[in-house]
Design an enzyme around this catalytic site. Structure first.
Site, short mmCIF file in Angstrom:
data_model
loop_
_atom_site.label_atom_id
_atom_site.label_comp_id
_atom_site.label_asym_id
_atom_site.label_seq_id
_atom_site.Cartn_x
_atom_site.Cartn_y
_atom_site.Cartn_z
N TYR A 162 0.82 -0.96 -0.02
CA TYR A 162 0.27 0.04 -0.14
C TYR A 162 0.93 1.15 0.14
CZ TYR A 162 -3.24 3.61 1.52
OH TYR A 162 -4.02 4.68 1.75
N LYS A 166 1.23 4.33 -2.79
CA LYS A 166 0.95 5.61 -2.71
C LYS A 166 2.25 6.35 -3.18
CE LYS A 166 -3.41 5.45 -1.81
NZ LYS A 166 -4.56 6.26 -2.55
#
Length: 279
Positions: A162, A166
């Site tokens: 994750y 990002k």
């Protein structure tokens, strides 16, 4: 006159949380809005909240779609232009921390989770931006990406895929900002810290665990110095600011951090996740 009167905005991932809050604020401020998500029931809840605010139904385009697919991307863009005749604002909000069903974390996390995470958090943004590009150039429009403080320089061993997705999105924001500004299109992003949404539920954490987690973070100043978790409107208002050329015209390729001071201390890293969840 409402500041987004005559404008059309697509807000991805608007079936709950930040996306829902942004869609409601855009609609209240005069914009035509396309709301989209994979869960039809939650998306209908978003639509009903908009209508309950006194917004005419003809100003809302609701599209149940999976943005990781070509079909879903095309349906969102094409239905928006067909209904409203233009596209002025693209908010790339859809994203998730895909849970590992085997409970693996860190370097042990399955590579399939990496692929699923990047497909949603980065690839879908790239593809829908490409498909929206010509329409946004025509309107001299705005793109606002929703990133995360997880992309920052602090390590994220519990959410490696994750975090790096990002971080990649942040670089995509910077690079597309320079690529598109020559055509009159601005690209920026917002990087939220902890915000009370359905994010943890989507990771498989039950309501009790989610509440424990948010309460723990808010009550520990080394986690959130402000002493409270963020709410969807806190981030949605920044999205509208970045989409408002009258207010933010000189901001290009930047990410506004909204985290209650978390990245100034990042003390939450010393706590065990299971302790925070209270499970």
């Amino acid at each position: 006159m409402a500041r987004f009167s005559g404008k059309t905005a697509i807000i991805t991932g608007s079936s709950n949380g930040i996306g829902r809050a942004a869609a409601l604020l855009f609609a209240k401020d005069g914009a035509n809005v396309t709301i989209t998500g994979r869960n039809s029931e939650r998306l209908e809840e978003t639509k009903q909240q908009i209508l309950s605010a006194g917004i005419p139904e003809n100003k809302v385009n609701s599209v149940v779609a999976d943005l990781t697919t070509e079909k879903g991307q095309d349906e969102v863009i094409n239905s928006t232009v067909a209904k409203f005749g233009q596209l002025d604002i693209l908010v790339n909000n859809a994203g998730a921390a895909v849970p590992d069903t085997q409970g693996n974390t860190g370097t042990d996390q399955n590579i399939d989770i990496y692929h699923k995470t990047f497909q949603l958090n980065l690839e879908s943004v790239i593809r829908i931006t490409q498909k929206a590009k010509a329409h946004l150039i025509a309107s001299k429009g705005e793109i606002v990406n929703v990133s995360s403080i997880a992309a920052g320089p602090q390590a994220q061993p519990g959410f490696i895929y994750y975090a790096i997705s990002k971080a990649a999105l942040d670089q995509y924001t910077r690079s597309t900002a320079i690529d598109l500004v020559q055509h009159g299109v601005r690209v920026n992003s917002v990087s939220p810290g902890l915000v009370v949404t359905g994010f943890t539920n989507a990771m498989g954490v039950p309501d009790t665990g989610s509440k424990n987690f948010y309460d723990f973070m808010a009550s520990h100043k080394e986690c959130i110095p402000l002493g409270k978790s963020g709410q969807p409107d806190d981030i949605a208002n920044i999205i509208l600011f970045l989409a408002d050329r009258n207010l933010s015209s000189y901001i290009v390729g930047q990410s506004i951090v909204a985290d209650g001071g978390s990245t100034l201390v990042m003390g939450c890293q010393v706590h065990d996740m299971k302790t925070m969840l209270g499970l």
